[in-house]
Design an enzyme around this catalytic site. Structure first.
Site, short mmCIF file in Angstrom:
data_model
loop_
_atom_site.label_atom_id
_atom_site.label_comp_id
_atom_site.label_asym_id
_atom_site.label_seq_id
_atom_site.Cartn_x
_atom_site.Cartn_y
_atom_site.Cartn_z
N GLY A 226 3.93 11.12 3.60
CA GLY A 226 4.99 11.63 4.46
C GLY A 226 4.44 12.12 5.78
O GLY A 226 3.40 11.66 6.26
N GLU A 250 -1.27 11.13 2.52
CA GLU A 250 -1.25 10.07 3.54
C GLU A 250 -0.19 10.49 4.53
O GLU A 250 1.00 10.52 4.21
CB GLU A 250 -0.94 8.72 2.89
CG GLU A 250 -1.17 7.55 3.83
CD GLU A 250 0.12 6.94 4.33
OE1 GLU A 250 0.52 7.28 5.48
OE2 GLU A 250 0.73 6.17 3.59
N CYS A 287 3.91 2.92 7.73
CA CYS A 287 2.79 3.78 8.11
C CYS A 287 1.70 3.00 8.83
O CYS A 287 0.86 3.61 9.51
CB CYS A 287 2.21 4.47 6.87
SG CYS A 287 1.91 3.37 5.49
#
Length: 510
Positions: A226, A250, A287
């Site tokens: 997140g 992460e 991401c």
């Protein structure tokens, strides 16, 4: 039939209804996991591989139902979700293969040597599961990084019970996935409490439940995917506990890309199309999205990019992500020297993709560095125009850590690039050549991490070494044969790779 997860009727409620949340929900799930750990810590590899493969099979069986729920809750395209379900079940099966192969326990045997100075006892080292693991589901991957994602799979693989904190962006999908996982584990004979779900009811208690989960004294580790702010808050809580626990986060990543002048001249138009597909894929909610792209001033890539940038607005996953994106691009656009290259017209139905550009000198200016190097989660990227390639190295050296870094160079003679490879390798966990970072293959060799703030540790949720996060070493000294785990027994009944008296031994397979 064993029930590995019990979801009480209140937890099936639609958003806005009353639910059993907070300390009662968390405490029951964690205590059940702790009780299950007394069995799972001793579970043989054959049991654990059966758990994983049964879960994978049942998720595949329910794929159409789950994809329909995910489409409604997230707005992600059906083809993307079809692929994500396949990735999710594929990684469950991959971790089963990791356990079968056996080297994940890092078995090491040093036999006693009375003639050594000083005399050496018999020492046998292995890895054992650390205990119940708290898994925080991600918003942008409702399958692969959520209830049954890589964190859950890698923990279950080594016998660590899992308590998943559901993400508020897809609560109904979380509940249904948890039901399927629960039933599959029960079918496979897993112990009660091996898997639990908390925080799926959208009643405003989500943040409190997450904090309570990471602070529960029986939780042995936590994993999170997140935001930097959310991950840092949980990491600080994990470290401040009376008994601190490892936290595997992460968090955020710019994923810089460098396009050399030679590569731009040779294939700039193709690079423009590739970049457009990468930063707009899944509305930029990945991401590994390329957030900063260094290009030669007057590049073919920049000139060819606008036609590839979509004009239609796209619904983002949550209101918070939508608001964060709009705020981020607004701040980018306000920096002196930043120019609009393409896109940028959104609506109440969602923002539209947008590309900005800025010169290298302005990018390196300390007065605006914080804004220009802040991740904007969504469909945007920033082109940074440079005049001389030599000027890139000091700027790249100052970038924060990222999951990936990419180099587009000429086919021959350019790869060293006066230190470019080494500089980027120091700032990222995966270094790509002539590709795009979105898309993370699920393989034994994959690594999905990088220096802070990309991740908080050396091991992450993707790749065979993901299991290492939830294990700790233990050494048996002069232990009776009867108490040794199978991987340390003299005759190697598991037929796994081991290091014996300093030499790596690879047993032949039947």
């Amino acid at each position: 039939m064993t029930d590995a997860l019990t979801i009480e009727p209140a937890h099936r409620a639609r958003p806005g209804s009353e639910s059993d949340s907070g300390s009662g929900e968390v405490d029951r799930a964690v205590r059940a996991a702790d009780l299950a750990f007394r069995t799972s810590v001793r579970s043989p590899a054959t049991d654990r591989t059966r758990w994983l493969r049964t879960v994978a099979d049942r998720l595949d069986d329910a794929a159409d139902e789950l994809i329909a729920i995910a489409t409604a809750e997230t707005g992600l395209a059906t083809p993307r979700l079809v692929g994500e379900v396949a990735r999710t079940t594929g990684q469950l099966r991959m971790f089963a293969a990791v356990i079968e192969e056996g080297s994940y326990v890092e078995a090491i045997i040093d036999h006693a040597a009375t003639s050594a100075t000083p005399p050496r006892p018999d020492l046998r080292r292995t890895l054992r599961p650390i205990g119940p693991v708290a898994v925080f589901a991600a918003s942008n991957f409702p399958f692969a990084f959520s209830v049954a994602g890589g964190d859950t799979a890698s923990a279950l693989a080594i016998g660590a019970p899992v308590i998943v904190k559901a993400h508020s962006g897809h609560p109904l999908l979380s509940l249904r996935t948890a039901e399927i996982v629960s039933a599959a584990l029960a079918e496979a004979g897993a112990p009660d409490g091996l898997f639990g779900l908390v925080g799926a009811a959208a009643d405003g208690s989500s943040r409190a439940i997450g904090i309570e989960l990471v602070e529960h004294p029986l939780v042995a580790a936590a994993s999170f995917t997140g935001s930097v702010a959310g991950g840092r808050a949980l990491a600080d809580r994990a470290a401040a506990r009376p008994e601190p626990i490892p936290f595997f986060g992460e968090l955020g990543s710019l994923n810089p890309v460098v396009v050399t002048a030679e590569a731009d001249a040779a294939r700039g138009e193709a690079l423009a199309a590739g970049l457009a597909g990468s930063f707009q894929g899944s509305a930029g909610q990945l991401c590994t999205k390329p957030g900063i792209v260094f290009v030669p001033r007057g590049s073919v890539l920049e000139a060819a990019l606008p036609p590839h940038v979509g004009a239609a607005p796209h619904r983002l996953l949550t209101e918070a992500i939508d608001g964060g994106f709009r705020n981020g691009v607004e701040h980018l656009a306000a920096v002196p020297g930043v120019e609009l290259v393409a896109g940028g017209i959104g609506s109440e139905n969602g923002p539209a993709p947008v590309v900005y550009a800025v010169g290298l000198d302005a990018f390196a200016d300390d007065r605006h560095r914080d804004v220009l190097t802040r991740e904007v989660f969504g469909p945007t990227t920033l082109l940074v125009r440079y005049d001389a390639q030599d000027a890139l190295l000091p700027v790249l050296t100052e970038l924060e850590g990222s999951l990936t870094a990419t180099i587009h160079a000429a086919p021959e003679g350019e790869l060293v690039l006066d230190g470019l490879v080494e500089v980027l390798a120091a700032r990222a966990g995966r270094l790509l050549f002539d590709g795009w970072p979105t898309g993370v293959a699920v393989t034994w060799s994959q690594h999905h991490g990088g220096p802070w703030p990309a991740t908080t540790s050396q091991h992450t949720s993707v790749g065979g070494t993901a299991v290492r996060r939830f294990q700790r070493p233990i050494v048996y000294q002069d232990a009776p044969a009867a108490v040794l785990p199978p991987e340390l027994q003299e005759d190697n009944p598991l037929r796994i790779p081991r290091r014996v008296d300093g030499a790596l031994r690879l047993p032949s397979r039947p």
